[in-house]
Design an enzyme around this catalytic site. Structure first.
Site, PDB file in Angstrom:
ATOM      1  N   VAL A 101      45.328  39.470  35.362  1.00 13.47           N
ATOM      2  CA  VAL A 101      45.613  38.051  35.593  1.00 13.47           C
ATOM      3  C   VAL A 101      44.366  37.226  35.325  1.00 13.47           C
ATOM      4  O   VAL A 101      43.311  37.479  35.916  1.00 13.47           O
ATOM      5  CB  VAL A 101      46.081  37.819  37.048  1.00 13.47           C
ATOM      6  CG1 VAL A 101      46.522  36.374  37.234  1.00 13.47           C
ATOM      7  CG2 VAL A 101      47.181  38.791  37.428  1.00 13.47           C
ATOM      8  N   SER A 102      44.455  36.247  34.426  1.00 12.12           N
ATOM      9  CA  SER A 102      43.367  35.324  34.148  1.00 12.12           C
ATOM     10  C   SER A 102      42.085  36.089  33.769  1.00 12.12           C
ATOM     11  O   SER A 102      42.072  36.819  32.780  1.00 12.12           O
ATOM     12  CB  SER A 102      43.152  34.410  35.364  1.00 12.12           C
ATOM     13  OG  SER A 102      42.346  33.315  35.052  1.00 12.12           O
ATOM     14  N   TRP A 103      40.996  35.963  34.537  1.00  9.55           N
ATOM     15  CA  TRP A 103      39.767  36.732  34.278  1.00  9.55           C
ATOM     16  C   TRP A 103      40.085  38.222  34.239  1.00  9.55           C
ATOM     17  O   TRP A 103      39.560  38.956  33.395  1.00  9.55           O
ATOM     18  CB  TRP A 103      38.759  36.426  35.383  1.00  9.55           C
ATOM     19  CG  TRP A 103      37.436  37.121  35.293  1.00  9.55           C
ATOM     20  CD1 TRP A 103      36.298  36.637  34.703  1.00  9.55           C
ATOM     21  CD2 TRP A 103      37.098  38.403  35.843  1.00  9.55           C
ATOM     22  NE1 TRP A 103      35.275  37.552  34.846  1.00  9.55           N
ATOM     23  CE2 TRP A 103      35.737  38.647  35.540  1.00  9.55           C
ATOM     24  CE3 TRP A 103      37.799  39.377  36.556  1.00  9.55           C
ATOM     25  CZ2 TRP A 103      35.069  39.808  35.933  1.00  9.55           C
ATOM     26  CZ3 TRP A 103      37.146  40.536  36.936  1.00  9.55           C
ATOM     27  CH2 TRP A 103      35.804  40.748  36.627  1.00  9.55           C
TER      28      TRP A 103
END
Length: 284
Positions: A101-103
């Site tokens: 997720v994301s980073w």
């Protein structure tokens, strides 16, 4: 909690990692979660609880986040992917499915590339290919450059609509609920995470990720504009794109809607992936 978690602190040569495992059934490949920047593992519990209860799920705090120790020196994604592989060895896991997720999506890409035999399927949510990405608005990126939202809960309640978009624009109570689950380990760990992504990009090797890949994108994501997710789906050979009507944290705010999409993807082909098949003795 409606479902039990097994918490363990793993010591890998002085680096401690706090882990949480929701036990499942052996007929499903376990799912490993790479969380977003500054995010402790408790923040993904709503998503885990929306998944099939038979699915075993592994979550952990990366170095410098939540209950994991903060290293004295910064790290990069390849080193963190290696540390993750060692953590899986310690916890006695072989092959897993991975969601980032994301980073954590950048770390998931690195892990799938560096350890293809350990990663059966890949799910990328609200993430990008790193330095070549089309950035969000400068004001939003400037807010993300500081760990203040994880240190001061009142701050995240003010900026959540701007940085997360989607449901956070419509429901102020979401920011309060999110802030209540935050467990900060201090500013240094956050800066180490920023350093890990500095100059990193996967664009030159995305075409070598051969795992079946599900790319999930929010259509109102101030941090990761949708074009970045389209680029991932285009560059990864076995990828499919699914767009969610929400913002950056749709995995949490739309957990009940997103979990079935992910489960269907993970269950489509249950036999173990063969990354390096042996040639037939007859040459066929």
């Amino acid at each position: 909690m409606p479902q039990p978690y097994i918490f363990r602190t793993v010591d890998l040569d002085g680096q401690t990692l706090r882990t949480a495992v929701r036990p499942g059934k052996p007929h499903l490949t376990p799912l490993l979660i790479f969380n977003g920047i500054g995010a402790n593992l408790e923040l993904v519990f709503p998503f885990i609880q929306a998944l099939d209860p038979d699915l075993e799920v592994i979550a952990f705090d990366v170095p410098g986040v939540g209950g994991s120790s903060t290293p004295n020196r910064p790290y990069r994604f390849p080193g963190l992917a290696k540390l993750t592989a060692r953590m899986l060895d310690y916890l006695d896991y072989g092959q897993v499915n991975v969601i980032g997720v994301s980073w954590g999506g950048a770390l998931a890409q690195q892990f799938a590339y560096d350890y293809p035999e350990r990663c059966k399927k890949l799910v990328l949510a609200a993430t990008a290919a790193g330095a070549v990405m089309v950035p969000g608005k400068p004001k939003v990126l400037w807010m993300m450059a500081s760990p203040r939202r994880y240190v001061q809960p009142s701050h995240v309640m003010r900026i959540a609509p701007l940085i997360y978009g989607g449901s956070f624009r419509r429901d102020p109570s979401l920011a309060a609920s999110h802030a209540a689950k935050v467990r900060s380990a201090g500013k240094l760990g956050y800066y180490w995470q920023l350093f890990a992504g500095l100059g990193w990009t996967s664009i030159h090797w995305l075409h070598k990720i051969h795992q079946p890949t599900l790319v999930l994108a929010g259509d109102d994501d101030p941090l990761i504009p949708l074009i970045n997710m389209r680029m991932l789906a285009w560059r990864i050979p076995n990828a499919q794109l699914h767009i969610i009507d929400d913002g950056h944290l749709f995995l949490i705010t739309r957990a009940e809607a997103v979990a079935p999409i992910i489960m269907k993807f993970l269950e489509e082909e249950r036999q173990r992936a063969v990354m390096h098949p042996h040639p037939s003795p007859l040459g066929g």
